[in-house]
Motif scaffolding. Structure first.
Motif, PDB file in Angstrom:
ATOM      1  N   ARG A  81     -58.618 -52.954 -48.943  1.00  0.00           N
ATOM      2  CA  ARG A  81     -57.299 -52.391 -48.664  1.00  0.00           C
ATOM      3  C   ARG A  81     -56.927 -52.483 -47.198  1.00  0.00           C
ATOM      4  O   ARG A  81     -55.757 -52.400 -46.846  1.00  0.00           O
ATOM      5  CB  ARG A  81     -57.243 -50.927 -49.111  1.00  0.00           C
ATOM      6  N   ALA A  82     -57.914 -52.607 -46.306  1.00  0.00           N
ATOM      7  CA  ALA A  82     -57.652 -52.661 -44.863  1.00  0.00           C
ATOM      8  C   ALA A  82     -58.217 -53.960 -44.304  1.00  0.00           C
ATOM      9  O   ALA A  82     -59.409 -54.243 -44.465  1.00  0.00           O
ATOM     10  CB  ALA A  82     -58.282 -51.462 -44.155  1.00  0.00           C
ATOM     11  N   THR A  83     -57.384 -54.748 -43.674  1.00  0.00           N
ATOM     12  CA  THR A  83     -57.829 -56.022 -43.111  1.00  0.00           C
ATOM     13  C   THR A  83     -57.775 -56.025 -41.587  1.00  0.00           C
ATOM     14  O   THR A  83     -58.225 -56.981 -40.956  1.00  0.00           O
ATOM     15  CB  THR A  83     -56.972 -57.176 -43.646  1.00  0.00           C
ATOM     16  N   ALA A  84     -57.228 -54.976 -40.985  1.00  0.00           N
ATOM     17  CA  ALA A  84     -57.126 -54.891 -39.526  1.00  0.00           C
ATOM     18  C   ALA A  84     -57.052 -53.426 -39.122  1.00  0.00           C
ATOM     19  O   ALA A  84     -56.669 -52.565 -39.920  1.00  0.00           O
ATOM     20  CB  ALA A  84     -55.903 -55.653 -39.014  1.00  0.00           C
ATOM     21  N   LEU A  85     -57.427 -53.143 -37.876  1.00  0.00           N
ATOM     22  CA  LEU A  85     -57.368 -51.788 -37.342  1.00  0.00           C
ATOM     23  C   LEU A  85     -56.328 -51.712 -36.241  1.00  0.00           C
ATOM     24  O   LEU A  85     -56.066 -52.708 -35.553  1.00  0.00           O
ATOM     25  CB  LEU A  85     -58.736 -51.377 -36.772  1.00  0.00           C
ATOM     26  N   ASP A  86     -55.761 -50.533 -36.064  1.00  0.00           N
ATOM     27  CA  ASP A  86     -54.825 -50.276 -34.970  1.00  0.00           C
ATOM     28  C   ASP A  86     -55.361 -49.109 -34.148  1.00  0.00           C
ATOM     29  O   ASP A  86     -55.543 -47.999 -34.663  1.00  0.00           O
ATOM     30  CB  ASP A  86     -53.431 -49.963 -35.503  1.00  0.00           C
ATOM     31  N   ILE A  87     -55.621 -49.369 -32.849  1.00  0.00           N
ATOM     32  CA  ILE A  87     -56.265 -48.391 -31.985  1.00  0.00           C
ATOM     33  C   ILE A  87     -55.399 -48.160 -30.745  1.00  0.00           C
ATOM     34  O   ILE A  87     -54.866 -49.105 -30.169  1.00  0.00           O
ATOM     35  CB  ILE A  87     -57.655 -48.888 -31.516  1.00  0.00           C
ATOM     36  N   ILE A  88     -55.261 -46.895 -30.353  1.00  0.00           N
ATOM     37  CA  ILE A  88     -54.598 -46.545 -29.103  1.00  0.00           C
ATOM     38  C   ILE A  88     -55.570 -45.727 -28.268  1.00  0.00           C
ATOM     39  O   ILE A  88     -56.116 -44.724 -28.737  1.00  0.00           O
ATOM     40  CB  ILE A  88     -53.291 -45.766 -29.348  1.00  0.00           C
ATOM     41  N   LEU A  89     -55.791 -46.161 -27.015  1.00  0.00           N
ATOM     42  CA  LEU A  89     -56.778 -45.538 -26.144  1.00  0.00           C
ATOM     43  C   LEU A  89     -56.136 -45.054 -24.848  1.00  0.00           C
ATOM     44  O   LEU A  89     -55.277 -45.730 -24.280  1.00  0.00           O
ATOM     45  CB  LEU A  89     -57.893 -46.537 -25.801  1.00  0.00           C
ATOM     46  N   ASP A  90     -56.570 -43.901 -24.397  1.00  0.00           N
ATOM     47  CA  ASP A  90     -56.246 -43.404 -23.060  1.00  0.00           C
ATOM     48  C   ASP A  90     -57.480 -43.675 -22.200  1.00  0.00           C
ATOM     49  O   ASP A  90     -58.540 -43.101 -22.445  1.00  0.00           O
ATOM     50  CB  ASP A  90     -55.926 -41.907 -23.117  1.00  0.00           C
ATOM     51  N   THR A  91     -57.370 -44.555 -21.226  1.00  0.00           N
ATOM     52  CA  THR A  91     -58.559 -45.051 -20.537  1.00  0.00           C
ATOM     53  C   THR A  91     -58.579 -44.694 -19.050  1.00  0.00           C
ATOM     54  O   THR A  91     -57.580 -44.238 -18.479  1.00  0.00           O
ATOM     55  CB  THR A  91     -58.654 -46.582 -20.658  1.00  0.00           C
ATOM     56  N   ASP A  92     -59.748 -44.952 -18.438  1.00  0.00           N
ATOM     57  CA  ASP A  92     -59.912 -44.795 -16.998  1.00  0.00           C
ATOM     58  C   ASP A  92     -59.800 -46.141 -16.274  1.00  0.00           C
ATOM     59  O   ASP A  92     -60.269 -46.275 -15.134  1.00  0.00           O
ATOM     60  CB  ASP A  92     -61.282 -44.179 -16.693  1.00  0.00           C
ATOM     61  N   LEU A  93     -59.187 -47.118 -16.930  1.00  0.00           N
ATOM     62  CA  LEU A  93     -59.036 -48.422 -16.301  1.00  0.00           C
ATOM     63  C   LEU A  93     -58.118 -48.330 -15.082  1.00  0.00           C
ATOM     64  O   LEU A  93     -57.265 -47.441 -14.978  1.00  0.00           O
ATOM     65  CB  LEU A  93     -58.462 -49.425 -17.309  1.00  0.00           C
ATOM     66  N   TRP A  94     -58.282 -49.289 -14.187  1.00  0.00           N
ATOM     67  CA  TRP A  94     -57.542 -49.306 -12.927  1.00  0.00           C
ATOM     68  C   TRP A  94     -56.361 -50.270 -13.012  1.00  0.00           C
ATOM     69  O   TRP A  94     -56.400 -51.264 -13.733  1.00  0.00           O
ATOM     70  CB  TRP A  94     -58.456 -49.731 -11.790  1.00  0.00           C
ATOM     71  N   VAL A  95     -55.315 -49.957 -12.247  1.00  0.00           N
ATOM     72  CA  VAL A  95     -54.155 -50.857 -12.141  1.00  0.00           C
ATOM     73  C   VAL A  95     -53.783 -50.990 -10.660  1.00  0.00           C
ATOM     74  O   VAL A  95     -54.058 -50.081  -9.859  1.00  0.00           O
ATOM     75  CB  VAL A  95     -52.936 -50.318 -12.932  1.00  0.00           C
ATOM     76  N   PRO A  96     -53.189 -52.104 -10.281  1.00  0.00           N
ATOM     77  CA  PRO A  96     -52.695 -52.208  -8.904  1.00  0.00           C
ATOM     78  C   PRO A  96     -51.690 -51.092  -8.631  1.00  0.00           C
ATOM     79  O   PRO A  96     -50.890 -50.730  -9.499  1.00  0.00           O
ATOM     80  CB  PRO A  96     -52.039 -53.585  -8.870  1.00  0.00           C
ATOM     81  N   GLU A  97     -51.728 -50.551  -7.450  1.00  0.00           N
ATOM     82  CA  GLU A  97     -50.851 -49.425  -7.117  1.00  0.00           C
ATOM     83  C   GLU A  97     -49.388 -49.772  -7.331  1.00  0.00           C
ATOM     84  O   GLU A  97     -48.589 -48.915  -7.726  1.00  0.00           O
ATOM     85  CB  GLU A  97     -51.086 -48.999  -5.666  1.00  0.00           C
ATOM     86  N   ASN A  98     -49.022 -51.034  -7.120  1.00  0.00           N
ATOM     87  CA  ASN A  98     -47.625 -51.442  -7.312  1.00  0.00           C
ATOM     88  C   ASN A  98     -47.194 -51.369  -8.774  1.00  0.00           C
ATOM     89  O   ASN A  98     -45.996 -51.352  -9.067  1.00  0.00           O
ATOM     90  CB  ASN A  98     -47.414 -52.866  -6.792  1.00  0.00           C
ATOM     91  N   ASP A  99     -48.170 -51.355  -9.712  1.00  0.00           N
ATOM     92  CA  ASP A  99     -47.839 -51.293 -11.140  1.00  0.00           C
ATOM     93  C   ASP A  99     -47.759 -49.863 -11.657  1.00  0.00           C
ATOM     94  O   ASP A  99     -47.499 -49.643 -12.848  1.00  0.00           O
ATOM     95  CB  ASP A  99     -48.885 -52.054 -11.968  1.00  0.00           C
ATOM     96  N   TRP A 100     -47.988 -48.903 -10.793  1.00  0.00           N
ATOM     97  CA  TRP A 100     -48.036 -47.507 -11.231  1.00  0.00           C
ATOM     98  C   TRP A 100     -46.749 -47.080 -11.929  1.00  0.00           C
ATOM     99  O   TRP A 100     -46.765 -46.326 -12.897  1.00  0.00           O
ATOM    100  CB  TRP A 100     -48.301 -46.609 -10.022  1.00  0.00           C
ATOM    101  N   HIS A 101     -45.609 -47.539 -11.418  1.00  0.00           N
ATOM    102  CA  HIS A 101     -44.312 -47.134 -11.969  1.00  0.00           C
ATOM    103  C   HIS A 101     -43.717 -48.216 -12.882  1.00  0.00           C
ATOM    104  O   HIS A 101     -42.503 -48.229 -13.120  1.00  0.00           O
ATOM    105  CB  HIS A 101     -43.335 -46.797 -10.844  1.00  0.00           C
ATOM    106  N   GLU A 102     -44.547 -49.105 -13.404  1.00  0.00           N
ATOM    107  CA  GLU A 102     -44.060 -50.143 -14.328  1.00  0.00           C
ATOM    108  C   GLU A 102     -43.460 -49.469 -15.563  1.00  0.00           C
ATOM    109  O   GLU A 102     -44.065 -48.596 -16.180  1.00  0.00           O
ATOM    110  CB  GLU A 102     -45.219 -51.053 -14.752  1.00  0.00           C
ATOM    111  N   PRO A 103     -42.220 -49.828 -15.945  1.00  0.00           N
ATOM    112  CA  PRO A 103     -41.605 -49.200 -17.135  1.00  0.00           C
ATOM    113  C   PRO A 103     -42.361 -49.562 -18.409  1.00  0.00           C
ATOM    114  O   PRO A 103     -43.122 -50.540 -18.448  1.00  0.00           O
ATOM    115  CB  PRO A 103     -40.186 -49.778 -17.136  1.00  0.00           C
ATOM    116  N   GLN A 104     -42.122 -48.779 -19.442  1.00  0.00           N
ATOM    117  CA  GLN A 104     -42.817 -48.998 -20.709  1.00  0.00           C
ATOM    118  C   GLN A 104     -42.517 -50.367 -21.299  1.00  0.00           C
ATOM    119  O   GLN A 104     -43.323 -50.922 -22.049  1.00  0.00           O
ATOM    120  CB  GLN A 104     -42.419 -47.908 -21.714  1.00  0.00           C
ATOM    121  N   SER A 105     -41.378 -50.924 -20.976  1.00  0.00           N
ATOM    122  CA  SER A 105     -41.018 -52.240 -21.507  1.00  0.00           C
ATOM    123  C   SER A 105     -41.732 -53.374 -20.781  1.00  0.00           C
ATOM    124  O   SER A 105     -41.740 -54.515 -21.246  1.00  0.00           O
ATOM    125  CB  SER A 105     -39.499 -52.456 -21.409  1.00  0.00           C
ATOM    126  N   GLY A 106     -42.323 -53.093 -19.620  1.00  0.00           N
ATOM    127  CA  GLY A 106     -43.024 -54.117 -18.864  1.00  0.00           C
ATOM    128  C   GLY A 106     -44.465 -54.257 -19.314  1.00  0.00           C
ATOM    129  O   GLY A 106     -44.919 -53.554 -20.212  1.00  0.00           O
TER     130      GLY A 106
END
Length: 274
Positions: A143-168
């Motif tokens: 019945r299930a052929t794929a999984l969908d996962i959403i994670l809140d992580t401690d990964l790092w981003v460039p400081e300039n990307d901090w305010h990247e909109p959700q569409s980016g």
């Protein structure tokens, strides 16, 4: 490993990470989730033996595709990917690892890697036994052929990307350690959603083909034509009883009935096709 694969050192100042040779300054804690779609699922089951006691173990692995045009990279390196090796397994009740994940990077090592291996990212997810049993049952039942996962992580981003909109889109980063190494340090995360899309067991299976002669429309057409021919024959016999003596065959009548029968069969075939 060759020295050219060593990553630069990283130092922390004012809660920001500075990587040697990098203009970007890295931060973490961005209000954005890492969304994964896991395909090519494989179920693994076996026994682990500790001091003579065997315990059943199971996990589901696959390929995690990073969604929303995001990607994962190693700071201080050109290595970047939109895919990660994925696995999920159950942990004992009350474990500190419940609903947690680990994200890391494994470089190719000629001493321990397989010939077809390559540098790759990985993500390991740990869920409750109840949740894993639910996913396990859905997958094994087809019945299930794929999984969908959403994670809140401690990964790092460039400081300039901090305010990247959700569409980016965002490049998530693992960062080097304070000492020269060919591996960045792994990071942790928390599971926000763990699910899959189920399909009915029979969905997608092709219907058993039925010959045109076996369809109701074709049979109805044949029956209709047979009834009309039988009626015409009965009328002809009646004419002979009331009009004795030789009688010429009416070829026009034969042609008319033949054309009618052909039209009936054609109509039946048309109904079958539509």
């Amino acid at each position: 490993m060759a020295d050219e694969k060593k990553l630069p050192r990283a130092t922390m100042r004012d809660n920001k990470l500075h990587v040697e040779g990098e203009k970007d300054v890295y931060v973490r804690g961005m209000i954005r989730s890492l969304t994964l779609h896991v395909r090519d699922l494989v179920y693994h089951r076996g026994y682990s033996v500790d001091e003579g006691k065997a315990q059943v173990t199971g996990r589901i692995s696959g390929t995690a595709i990073i969604q929303r045009r995001d990607a994962i990279a190693v700071a201080g390196s050109k290595f970047r990917s939109t895919e990660m090796e994925f696995s999920v397994r159950a942990v004992p009740p009350g474990s500190e690892h419940e609903w947690k994940c680990t994200i890391g990077f494994l470089p190719y090592d000629w001493e321990i890697s397989k010939p077809d291996d390559a540098d790759h990212f990985y993500v390991e997810v740990y869920v409750t036994q109840e949740a894993f049993a639910d996913a396990e049952g859905a997958f094994l039942a087809g019945r299930a052929t794929a999984l969908d996962i959403i994670l809140d992580t401690d990964l790092w981003v460039p400081e300039n990307d901090w305010h990247e909109p959700q569409s980016g889109f965002v490049n998530w980063h693992l960062v080097p350690t304070e000492n020269p190494s060919d591996m960045p340090r792994s990071e942790r995360g928390r599971v926000e959603q763990f699910g899959w899309r189920e399909i009915p067991p029979l969905a997608g299976k092709p219907a058993t083909p039925v010959a045109a002669e076996e369809t109701p429309a074709y049979k109805a057409g044949q029956s209709w034509a047979s009834d009309m021919v039988r009626t015409a024959q009965d009328d002809l016999q009646a004419d002979k009883r009331f009009s004795p003596g030789p009688k010429k065959r009416s070829w026009g009548l034969v042609l008319a009935w033949t054309a009618f029968i052909v039209l009936c069969i054609g109509y039946a075939l048309f109904k079958v096709a539509t």
